[in-house]
Design an enzyme around this catalytic site. Structure first.
Site, PDB file in Angstrom:
ATOM      1  N   TRP A 173       0.808  -1.220   0.000  1.00 26.92           N
ATOM      2  CA  TRP A 173       0.000   0.000   0.000  1.00 26.92           C
ATOM      3  C   TRP A 173       0.838   1.265   0.000  1.00 26.92           C
ATOM      4  O   TRP A 173       0.301   2.352  -0.069  1.00 26.92           O
ATOM      5  CB  TRP A 173      -0.921   0.015   1.239  1.00 26.92           C
ATOM      6  CG  TRP A 173      -0.230  -0.406   2.512  1.00 26.92           C
ATOM      7  CD1 TRP A 173      -0.324  -1.635   3.102  1.00 26.92           C
ATOM      8  CD2 TRP A 173       0.670   0.360   3.325  1.00 26.92           C
ATOM      9  NE1 TRP A 173       0.466  -1.683   4.234  1.00 26.92           N
ATOM     10  CE2 TRP A 173       1.097  -0.462   4.402  1.00 26.92           C
ATOM     11  CE3 TRP A 173       1.164   1.660   3.259  1.00 26.92           C
ATOM     12  CZ2 TRP A 173       1.976  -0.037   5.391  1.00 26.92           C
ATOM     13  CZ3 TRP A 173       2.048   2.088   4.237  1.00 26.92           C
ATOM     14  CH2 TRP A 173       2.439   1.250   5.290  1.00 26.92           C
ATOM     15  N   LYS A 197      -3.005  -8.344  -7.885  1.00 30.45           N
ATOM     16  CA  LYS A 197      -3.808  -8.270  -6.646  1.00 30.45           C
ATOM     17  C   LYS A 197      -3.213  -7.137  -5.807  1.00 30.45           C
ATOM     18  O   LYS A 197      -2.181  -7.296  -5.169  1.00 30.45           O
ATOM     19  CB  LYS A 197      -3.718  -9.608  -5.897  1.00 30.45           C
ATOM     20  CG  LYS A 197      -4.844  -9.909  -4.918  1.00 30.45           C
ATOM     21  CD  LYS A 197      -5.012  -8.968  -3.768  1.00 30.45           C
ATOM     22  CE  LYS A 197      -4.004  -9.143  -2.662  1.00 30.45           C
ATOM     23  NZ  LYS A 197      -4.155  -8.102  -1.597  1.00 30.45           N
ATOM     24  N   SER A 251       6.035  -7.236   2.783  1.00 23.30           N
ATOM     25  CA  SER A 251       6.864  -7.540   3.951  1.00 23.30           C
ATOM     26  C   SER A 251       7.639  -8.845   3.768  1.00 23.30           C
ATOM     27  O   SER A 251       7.231  -9.733   3.007  1.00 23.30           O
ATOM     28  CB  SER A 251       5.985  -7.630   5.192  1.00 23.30           C
ATOM     29  OG  SER A 251       5.086  -8.701   5.046  1.00 23.30           O
ATOM     30  N   THR A 254       5.466 -11.926   4.650  1.00 20.81           N
ATOM     31  CA  THR A 254       4.607 -12.435   3.569  1.00 20.81           C
ATOM     32  C   THR A 254       5.465 -13.080   2.481  1.00 20.81           C
ATOM     33  O   THR A 254       5.094 -14.137   1.939  1.00 20.81           O
ATOM     34  CB  THR A 254       3.750 -11.295   2.975  1.00 20.81           C
ATOM     35  OG1 THR A 254       3.000 -10.698   4.030  1.00 20.81           O
ATOM     36  CG2 THR A 254       2.793 -11.810   1.933  1.00 20.81           C
ATOM     37  N   TYR A 261       4.082 -21.251  -0.437  1.00 17.18           N
ATOM     38  CA  TYR A 261       2.968 -21.504  -1.367  1.00 17.18           C
ATOM     39  C   TYR A 261       3.492 -22.026  -2.705  1.00 17.18           C
ATOM     40  O   TYR A 261       2.875 -22.895  -3.328  1.00 17.18           O
ATOM     41  CB  TYR A 261       2.163 -20.238  -1.619  1.00 17.18           C
ATOM     42  CG  TYR A 261       1.416 -19.678  -0.423  1.00 17.18           C
ATOM     43  CD1 TYR A 261       1.174 -20.444   0.714  1.00 17.18           C
ATOM     44  CD2 TYR A 261       0.930 -18.375  -0.444  1.00 17.18           C
ATOM     45  CE1 TYR A 261       0.490 -19.917   1.800  1.00 17.18           C
ATOM     46  CE2 TYR A 261       0.242 -17.842   0.635  1.00 17.18           C
ATOM     47  CZ  TYR A 261       0.032 -18.612   1.756  1.00 17.18           C
ATOM     48  OH  TYR A 261      -0.636 -18.081   2.817  1.00 17.18           O
ATOM     49  N   GLU A 273      10.413  -8.491  -3.471  1.00 16.09           N
ATOM     50  CA  GLU A 273      11.018  -7.240  -2.985  1.00 16.09           C
ATOM     51  C   GLU A 273      10.417  -6.995  -1.614  1.00 16.09           C
ATOM     52  O   GLU A 273       9.245  -6.658  -1.500  1.00 16.09           O
ATOM     53  CB  GLU A 273      10.687  -6.077  -3.933  1.00 16.09           C
ATOM     54  CG  GLU A 273      11.201  -6.252  -5.334  1.00 16.09           C
ATOM     55  CD  GLU A 273      12.715  -6.234  -5.417  1.00 16.09           C
ATOM     56  OE1 GLU A 273      13.358  -5.539  -4.606  1.00 16.09           O
ATOM     57  OE2 GLU A 273      13.272  -6.935  -6.286  1.00 16.09           O
ATOM     58  N   CYS A 274      11.212  -7.187  -0.585  1.00 20.05           N
ATOM     59  CA  CYS A 274      10.634  -7.195   0.765  1.00 20.05           C
ATOM     60  C   CYS A 274      11.172  -6.053   1.616  1.00 20.05           C
ATOM     61  O   CYS A 274      11.446  -4.980   1.114  1.00 20.05           O
ATOM     62  CB  CYS A 274      10.874  -8.556   1.400  1.00 20.05           C
ATOM     63  SG  CYS A 274      10.150  -9.918   0.451  1.00 20.05           S
ATOM     64  N   CYS A 308      10.336   1.251   1.686  1.00 21.86           N
ATOM     65  CA  CYS A 308      11.204   0.085   1.926  1.00 21.86           C
ATOM     66  C   CYS A 308      12.662   0.513   2.050  1.00 21.86           C
ATOM     67  O   CYS A 308      13.419  -0.080   2.803  1.00 21.86           O
ATOM     68  CB  CYS A 308      11.030  -0.933   0.813  1.00 21.86           C
ATOM     69  SG  CYS A 308      11.308  -0.227  -0.816  1.00 21.86           S
ATOM     70  N   GLU A 406      12.207  -3.662  10.957  1.00 18.88           N
ATOM     71  CA  GLU A 406      11.669  -2.576  10.135  1.00 18.88           C
ATOM     72  C   GLU A 406      10.451  -1.967  10.830  1.00 18.88           C
ATOM     73  O   GLU A 406       9.517  -2.676  11.185  1.00 18.88           O
ATOM     74  CB  GLU A 406      11.249  -3.162   8.778  1.00 18.88           C
ATOM     75  CG  GLU A 406      10.780  -2.127   7.801  1.00 18.88           C
ATOM     76  CD  GLU A 406      10.316  -2.742   6.489  1.00 18.88           C
ATOM     77  OE1 GLU A 406       9.542  -3.720   6.522  1.00 18.88           O
ATOM     78  OE2 GLU A 406      10.731  -2.245   5.431  1.00 18.88           O
TER      79      GLU A 406
HETATM   80  P1  NAD Z   1       2.289  -7.046   3.363  1.00 18.08           P
HETATM   81  O1  NAD Z   1       3.295  -8.119   3.191  1.00 18.08           O
HETATM   82  O2  NAD Z   1       1.439  -7.074   4.571  1.00 18.08           O
HETATM   83  O3  NAD Z   1       1.260  -7.048   2.139  1.00 18.08           O
HETATM   84  C1  NAD Z   1       1.722  -6.915   0.816  1.00 18.08           C
HETATM   85  C2  NAD Z   1       0.741  -7.584  -0.106  1.00 18.08           C
HETATM   86  O4  NAD Z   1       0.735  -8.974   0.195  1.00 18.08           O
HETATM   87  C3  NAD Z   1      -0.699  -7.094   0.038  1.00 18.08           C
HETATM   88  O5  NAD Z   1      -1.313  -7.042  -1.237  1.00 18.08           O
HETATM   89  C4  NAD Z   1      -1.338  -8.193   0.865  1.00 18.08           C
HETATM   90  O6  NAD Z   1      -2.724  -8.331   0.642  1.00 18.08           O
HETATM   91  C5  NAD Z   1      -0.590  -9.416   0.359  1.00 18.08           C
HETATM   92  N1  NAD Z   1      -0.601 -10.558   1.290  1.00 18.08           N
HETATM   93  C6  NAD Z   1      -0.600 -10.520   2.644  1.00 18.08           C
HETATM   94  N2  NAD Z   1      -0.640 -11.779   3.137  1.00 18.08           N
HETATM   95  C7  NAD Z   1      -0.647 -12.616   2.071  1.00 18.08           C
HETATM   96  C8  NAD Z   1      -0.687 -14.036   1.922  1.00 18.08           C
HETATM   97  N3  NAD Z   1      -0.742 -14.863   2.969  1.00 18.08           N
HETATM   98  N4  NAD Z   1      -0.671 -14.553   0.677  1.00 18.08           N
HETATM   99  C9  NAD Z   1      -0.610 -13.745  -0.407  1.00 18.08           C
HETATM  100  N5  NAD Z   1      -0.607 -12.397  -0.330  1.00 18.08           N
HETATM  101  C10 NAD Z   1      -0.618 -11.837   0.900  1.00 18.08           C
HETATM  102  O7  NAD Z   1       3.073  -5.681   3.218  1.00 18.08           O
HETATM  103  P2  NAD Z   1       2.475  -4.207   3.342  1.00 18.08           P
HETATM  104  O8  NAD Z   1       2.206  -3.940   4.790  1.00 18.08           O
HETATM  105  O9  NAD Z   1       1.366  -4.030   2.365  1.00 18.08           O
HETATM  106  O10 NAD Z   1       3.705  -3.323   2.834  1.00 18.08           O
HETATM  107  C11 NAD Z   1       4.752  -2.946   3.667  1.00 18.08           C
HETATM  108  C12 NAD Z   1       5.952  -3.839   3.426  1.00 18.08           C
HETATM  109  O11 NAD Z   1       6.306  -3.790   2.056  1.00 18.08           O
HETATM  110  C13 NAD Z   1       7.180  -3.373   4.183  1.00 18.08           C
HETATM  111  O12 NAD Z   1       7.816  -4.474   4.762  1.00 18.08           O
HETATM  112  C14 NAD Z   1       8.065  -2.788   3.090  1.00 18.08           C
HETATM  113  O13 NAD Z   1       9.439  -2.801   3.365  1.00 18.08           O
HETATM  114  C15 NAD Z   1       7.709  -3.632   1.928  1.00 18.08           C
HETATM  115  N6  NAD Z   1       8.052  -2.931   0.686  1.00 18.08           N
HETATM  116  C16 NAD Z   1       9.153  -3.349  -0.007  1.00 18.08           C
HETATM  117  C17 NAD Z   1       9.535  -2.701  -1.176  1.00 18.08           C
HETATM  118  C18 NAD Z   1      10.757  -3.147  -1.959  1.00 18.08           C
HETATM  119  O14 NAD Z   1      10.906  -2.769  -3.126  1.00 18.08           O
HETATM  120  N7  NAD Z   1      11.632  -3.934  -1.390  1.00 18.08           N
HETATM  121  C19 NAD Z   1       8.796  -1.612  -1.641  1.00 18.08           C
HETATM  122  C20 NAD Z   1       7.679  -1.209  -0.894  1.00 18.08           C
HETATM  123  C21 NAD Z   1       7.310  -1.895   0.265  1.00 18.08           C
END
Ligand code: NAD
Length: 506
Positions: A173, A197, A251, A254, A261, A273-274, A308, A406
């Site tokens: 988001w 998604k 994250s 995830t 999976y 990209e986490c 991130c 983080e």
């Molecule tokens: P998140 O992992 O909670 O969610 C990301 C996406 O994964 C969402 O669309 C969510 O619905 C989906 N998701 C969650 N659980 C899932 C599951 N069990 N199976 C499949 N999909 C699932 O992350 P967030 O809170 O939306 O975003 C913040 C995180 O994103 C931070 O850790 C940040 O560092 C990371 N981020 C990384 C980068 C990068 O380029 N490395 C860029 C932006 C954000």
């Protein structure tokens, strides 16, 4: 969406409020080239974090809708109108897509501001930037050259790159439209079909991409977008037996689940990209501490620290620590979060109440572990909007949770070092390896550190958000638990192809 003043270059804050009041977003999934009516039996609410108001009620799609989208994507891929189009023609359509995005930039920016609180000026800037990346990717679409390997006198070997087929994309988001577009773009550029998604916190801008793709002449079924929760729609996409590649930003927790999976389903390839805990390393030879302080504050407050690559750890040489930290605290204190619909606002709220609670728990944990709260950014209650001002901790030691985990908020941890070796050890001492910044006037030192630091992107002497990877960079590959696979540049396009060897024997 109705009645949005889309075309005027100038606007005033009241225009944005009026535009916000007129927003009527379409929450339905985009599958097979049209909006489809679905009744998944459940819905979810997207909420404005600045006010708590409902922005939209969206269908909580699940396995059935994801399956319909994957089938549409596979059918489009097999039909070949996109997958077998010449790369140059795909590039032309992507340029038309960039034109569409540019024409709707205000609408996209407003949707992101309403759903996750990004200041409208930043959201508009992001849309301009992403259009440039779409154009750069369009230019690269026909630059992925195959190879002839003539080293066997009795054979000609061709190494050719093919699209994988169906790519699933799951996005976070924090930059909803920007990351949504940058995720699907390279996959499309090399001929794949995509099912996106978006994050349940902010889906609406991504959902609009379908109509823009259609207007740009991208064939039906090539891009599909399905809203839903991670554990339902996201998991269904990640477990689907007919998805060839899953590209994910989000994250580390995830990301780890997605690896499982993949193993439990069809061994689909993953690009992850986490998270990050990016160090900003400051040596005493820097010329201008004020400029460094400015960049450090910018690097932790941009997008309310929900980046991130946020430079969330300041590693400073002990001899300049006091001088730098006093400047950082003074500059951070001057940053006050405000109404994201005001064009003068530079820092908005956190994206959700859940994020507010997460930041609060990290800050409480740091205090309990003995970190020294130099600047307290806590705001009274998320009921008044999820606002959190810049927060600075001194006296942080490398083992503390605030130095390891983080936060994803405007929270800076200050650690000190005595030697280059110690700086490198602290910088490399977390599970993450996304980006790093080195502040020094010594070029030899800069080059040494660029090699020694374990991170996908190292920036010398600039705001760490300059390390944000996009289509125009050479690409990068995260280290350790920050992810895997290449994003950005030609390497990022290659990630969405697979290599085939064709041999002609004489
Ligand atoms: P998140 O992992 O909670 O969610 C990301 C996406 O994964 C969402 O669309 C969510 O619905 C989906 N998701 C969650 N659980 C899932 C599951 N069990 N199976 C499949 N999909 C699932 O992350 P967030 O809170 O939306 O975003 C913040 C995180 O994103 C931070 O850790 C940040 O560092 C990371 N981020 C990384 C980068 C990068 O380029 N490395 C860029 C932006 C954000």
């Amino acid at each position: 969406m109705e009645n949005l003043p889309m075309s005027e270059p100038e606007t005033t804050p009241s225009d944005w409020s009026a535009a916000a009041a007129a927003v009527r977003p379409d929450p339905r999934p985009w599958i097979g080239g049209r909006r489809v009516e679905v009744d998944p039996g459940r819905s979810f609410r997207s909420e404005n974090p600045a006010t708590g108001a409902t922005v939209a009620e969206l269908p909580a799609c699940g396995a059935a809708e994801i399956d319909a989208a994957v089938r549409a994507a596979r059918a489009a891929f097999e039909a070949g109108a996109w997958s077998r189009l010449s790369p140059r023609d795909r590039g032309r359509k992507l340029r038309a897509f960039a034109d569409q995005v540019r024409a709707h930039a205000r609408e996209f920016a407003l949707l992101d501001t309403l759903e996750m609180g990004m200041p409208i000026a930043n959201a508009l800037g992001d849309m301009q930037e992403i259009c440039g990346h779409v154009e750069a990717t369009a230019e690269m679409a026909d630059k992925l050259l195959d190879e002839v390997i003539p080293n066997d006198p009795s054979a000609w070997v061709l190494n050719i790159r093919e699209p994988h087929g169906v790519v699933g994309a799951i996005t976070p988001w924090n930059f909803p439209a920007y990351i949504g577009i940058s995720k699907v773009l390279p996959a499309l550029a090399v001929g794949n079909s995509v099912v996106l998604k978006p994050s349940e916190i902010a889906s609406l801008s991504c959902l609009r991409l379908g109509e823009l793709a259609a207007a740009a002449g991208i064939p039906d079924g090539v891009l599909n977008i399905v809203p839903g929760l991670g554990r339902d729609a996201g998991a269904a996409l990640a477990r689907h037996m007919d998805v060839d590649v899953l590209t994910f930003t989000g994250s580390t927790a995830t990301g780890r689940r997605l690896l499982e999976y993949s193993g439990q389903s069809n061994m689909k390839r993953l690009i992850l990209e986490c998270g990050g805990k990016s160090p900003q390393i400051v040596f005493p030879d820097v010329a201008d501490l004020d400029r460094v302080a400015e960049a450090i504050v910018g690097g932790i407050t941009f997008n309310t620290g929900q980046v991130c690559v946020a430079g969330s750890r300041l590693l400073v040489h002990r001899s300049v620590a006091d001088a730098l930290v006093s400047r950082v605290v003074a500059k951070a204190r001057a940053v006050e979060p405000g109404d994201p619909l005001q064009e003068s606002t530079t820092v908005g709220p956190l994206a959700s109440c859940a994020q507010f609670e997460r930041v609060r728990s990290h800050v409480d944990g740091a205090r309990a572990q003995g970190a020294d709260l130099l600047l307290d950014g806590a705001r009274a209650s998320p009921d008044d909007g999820c606002f959190w001002a810049p927060t600075v901790f001194g006296g942080v030691t490398p083992g503390m949770r605030i130095a390891q985990e983080e936060v994803f908020g405007p929270v800076l941890s200050v650690l000190t070092f005595e030697s280059e070796d110690e700086a490198v050890a602290i910088a490399n001492g977390t599970v993450y390896g996304l980006t790093a910044t080195v502040w020094t006037s010594d070029l030899s030192r800069a080059l040494r550190l660029a090699r020694r630091i374990s991170a996908g992107a190292v920036t010398i002497g600039a705001d760490p958000t300059a390390g944000r990877v996009d289509a125009t960079t050479g690409g990068f590959e995260p280290h350790r638990q920050s992810g895997l696979g290449v994003e950005g540049g030609l390497g990022g396009l290659r990630s969405f192809t697979r290599l085939k060897s064709v041999t002609f024997k004489s």
